[in-house]
Design a protein around this motif. Structure first.
Motif, PDB file in Angstrom:
ATOM      1  N   LEU A   1     108.338   3.197-191.546  1.00 24.41           N
ATOM      2  CA  LEU A   1     108.154   4.573-192.004  1.00 24.41           C
ATOM      3  C   LEU A   1     109.457   5.341-191.829  1.00 24.41           C
ATOM      4  CD1 LEU A   1     105.869   6.514-192.965  1.00 24.41           C
ATOM      5  CD2 LEU A   1     105.562   7.125-190.561  1.00 24.41           C
ATOM      6  N   ARG A   2     109.865   6.047-192.870  1.00 24.79           N
ATOM      7  CA  ARG A   2     111.103   6.823-192.775  1.00 24.79           C
ATOM      8  C   ARG A   2     110.872   8.059-191.906  1.00 24.79           C
ATOM      9  NH1 ARG A   2     110.756  11.400-195.676  1.00 24.79           N
ATOM     10  NH2 ARG A   2     109.243  11.464-197.362  1.00 24.79           N
ATOM     11  N   GLU A   3     111.943   8.605-191.347  1.00 30.29           N
ATOM     12  CA  GLU A   3     111.846   9.845-190.581  1.00 30.29           C
ATOM     13  C   GLU A   3     111.316  10.942-191.486  1.00 30.29           C
ATOM     14  OE1 GLU A   3     114.960  12.738-188.446  1.00 30.29           O
ATOM     15  OE2 GLU A   3     115.005  10.658-187.754  1.00 30.29           O
ATOM     16  N   GLY A   4     110.351  11.695-190.995  1.00 27.36           N
ATOM     17  CA  GLY A   4     109.691  12.728-191.782  1.00 27.36           C
ATOM     18  C   GLY A   4     108.478  12.208-192.526  1.00 27.36           C
ATOM     19  N   GLY A   5     108.274  10.889-192.484  1.00 28.50           N
ATOM     20  CA  GLY A   5     107.141  10.284-193.167  1.00 28.50           C
ATOM     21  C   GLY A   5     105.842  10.480-192.397  1.00 28.50           C
TER      22      GLY A   5
ATOM     23  N   THR B   1     105.300   5.593-178.186  1.00 29.60           N
ATOM     24  CA  THR B   1     106.085   5.879-179.382  1.00 29.60           C
ATOM     25  C   THR B   1     106.531   7.343-179.347  1.00 29.60           C
ATOM     26  OG1 THR B   1     104.609   4.323-180.511  1.00 29.60           O
ATOM     27  CG2 THR B   1     106.090   5.610-181.894  1.00 29.60           C
ATOM     28  N   PRO B   2     107.666   7.614-178.715  1.00 24.50           N
ATOM     29  CA  PRO B   2     108.070   9.008-178.509  1.00 24.50           C
ATOM     30  C   PRO B   2     108.362   9.798-179.779  1.00 24.50           C
ATOM     31  CG  PRO B   2     109.774   7.496-177.739  1.00 24.50           C
ATOM     32  CD  PRO B   2     108.589   6.665-178.113  1.00 24.50           C
ATOM     33  N   ASN B   3     108.637   9.120-180.889  1.00 21.93           N
ATOM     34  CA  ASN B   3     108.931   9.865-182.116  1.00 21.93           C
ATOM     35  C   ASN B   3     107.710  10.042-183.016  1.00 21.93           C
ATOM     36  OD1 ASN B   3     108.858   7.159-182.885  1.00 21.93           O
ATOM     37  ND2 ASN B   3     110.579   7.334-184.301  1.00 21.93           N
ATOM     38  N   ALA B   4     106.524   9.749-182.485  1.00 23.93           N
ATOM     39  CA  ALA B   4     105.275   9.973-183.224  1.00 23.93           C
ATOM     40  C   ALA B   4     104.673  11.311-182.785  1.00 23.93           C
ATOM     41  CB  ALA B   4     104.293   8.836-182.956  1.00 23.93           C
ATOM     42  N   HIS B   5     104.394  12.159-183.747  1.00 24.43           N
ATOM     43  CA  HIS B   5     103.845  13.483-183.462  1.00 24.43           C
ATOM     44  C   HIS B   5     102.560  13.686-184.255  1.00 24.43           C
ATOM     45  CE1 HIS B   5     107.364  14.869-181.205  1.00 24.43           C
ATOM     46  NE2 HIS B   5     108.005  14.041-182.008  1.00 24.43           N
ATOM     47  N   VAL B   6     101.562  14.225-183.606  1.00 20.61           N
ATOM     48  CA  VAL B   6     100.251  14.448-184.220  1.00 20.61           C
ATOM     49  C   VAL B   6     100.326  15.619-185.192  1.00 20.61           C
ATOM     50  CG1 VAL B   6      97.831  15.015-183.761  1.00 20.61           C
ATOM     51  CG2 VAL B   6      99.113  13.598-182.144  1.00 20.61           C
ATOM     52  N   THR B   7      99.820  15.397-186.400  1.00 22.60           N
ATOM     53  CA  THR B   7      99.730  16.461-187.395  1.00 22.60           C
ATOM     54  C   THR B   7      98.318  16.524-187.981  1.00 22.60           C
ATOM     55  OG1 THR B   7     100.545  15.005-189.160  1.00 22.60           O
ATOM     56  CG2 THR B   7     102.189  16.351-187.991  1.00 22.60           C
ATOM     57  N   THR B   8      97.352  15.976-187.270  1.00 20.67           N
ATOM     58  CA  THR B   8      95.965  15.997-187.726  1.00 20.67           C
ATOM     59  C   THR B   8      95.492  17.447-187.793  1.00 20.67           C
ATOM     60  OG1 THR B   8      95.608  13.924-186.544  1.00 20.67           O
ATOM     61  CG2 THR B   8      93.645  15.111-187.276  1.00 20.67           C
ATOM     62  N   PRO B   9      94.958  17.877-188.940  1.00 15.11           N
ATOM     63  CA  PRO B   9      94.479  19.259-189.029  1.00 15.11           C
ATOM     64  C   PRO B   9      93.215  19.473-188.193  1.00 15.11           C
ATOM     65  CG  PRO B   9      93.990  18.088-191.054  1.00 15.11           C
ATOM     66  CD  PRO B   9      94.792  17.160-190.203  1.00 15.11           C
TER      67      PRO B   9
ATOM     68  N   ARG C   1      96.429  11.787-188.220  1.00 15.68           N
ATOM     69  CA  ARG C   1      97.629  11.880-189.048  1.00 15.68           C
ATOM     70  C   ARG C   1      98.832  12.057-188.132  1.00 15.68           C
ATOM     71  NH1 ARG C   1      97.761  16.687-193.244  1.00 15.68           N
ATOM     72  NH2 ARG C   1      98.392  17.810-191.365  1.00 15.68           N
ATOM     73  N   LEU C   2      99.833  11.200-188.317  1.00 15.59           N
ATOM     74  CA  LEU C   2     101.027  11.202-187.470  1.00 15.59           C
ATOM     75  C   LEU C   2     102.263  11.362-188.338  1.00 15.59           C
ATOM     76  CD1 LEU C   2     100.097   8.122-185.273  1.00 15.59           C
ATOM     77  CD2 LEU C   2      99.611  10.522-184.794  1.00 15.59           C
ATOM     78  N   GLU C   3     103.239  12.064-187.825  1.00 11.53           N
ATOM     79  CA  GLU C   3     104.520  12.229-188.506  1.00 11.53           C
ATOM     80  C   GLU C   3     105.612  11.615-187.658  1.00 11.53           C
ATOM     81  OE1 GLU C   3     107.639  15.752-189.773  1.00 11.53           O
ATOM     82  OE2 GLU C   3     105.516  16.240-189.625  1.00 11.53           O
ATOM     83  N   LYS C   4     106.530  10.917-188.325  1.00 10.47           N
ATOM     84  CA  LYS C   4     107.670  10.320-187.619  1.00 10.47           C
ATOM     85  C   LYS C   4     108.801  11.340-187.574  1.00 10.47           C
ATOM     86  CE  LYS C   4     110.291   6.062-187.401  1.00 10.47           C
ATOM     87  NZ  LYS C   4     110.495   4.756-188.077  1.00 10.47           N
TER      88      LYS C   4
END
Length: 88
Positions: free
Chosen positions: A16-20, A45-53, A82-85
């Motif tokens: 997955l690309r950054e921002g994906g 996975t420190p670069n995984a951020h939750v974006t689940t609404p 939903r996760l964002e890189k």
């Protein structure tokens, strides 16, 4: 299934690309396949951020995701997160 799901997450994330965005979804109600799976993934996975609404009208918040439980004459169980890189 939890072991296979962990392997899928760990093998797909580097592609997955950054921002994906990665949408993790199961037709399960088991915590080890859903909220616990995502919590463990986030911990390693420190670069995984939750974006689940959280402002949706269906399901309940379950850890980093949303959960639907089976309903007679309607649907099976369902979970998604939903996760964002991002940059670590």
């Amino acid at each position: 299934m939890a072991k296979l799901q962990r392997q899928l997450l760990d093998n797909l994330w580097p592609m997955l690309r950054e921002g994906g965005t990665l949408l993790y979804a199961t037709c399960s109600v088991l915590p080890e396949e859903n909220s616990e799976q995502i919590e463990a993934f986030l911990a390693r996975t420190p670069n995984a951020h939750v974006t689940t609404p959280n402002d949706v009208a269906w399901g309940i918040t379950n850890g980093a995701g949303r959960q639907l439980f089976p309903a007679q004459s309607s649907h099976d169980g369902f979970f998604y997160a939903r996760l964002e890189k991002r940059t670590a």
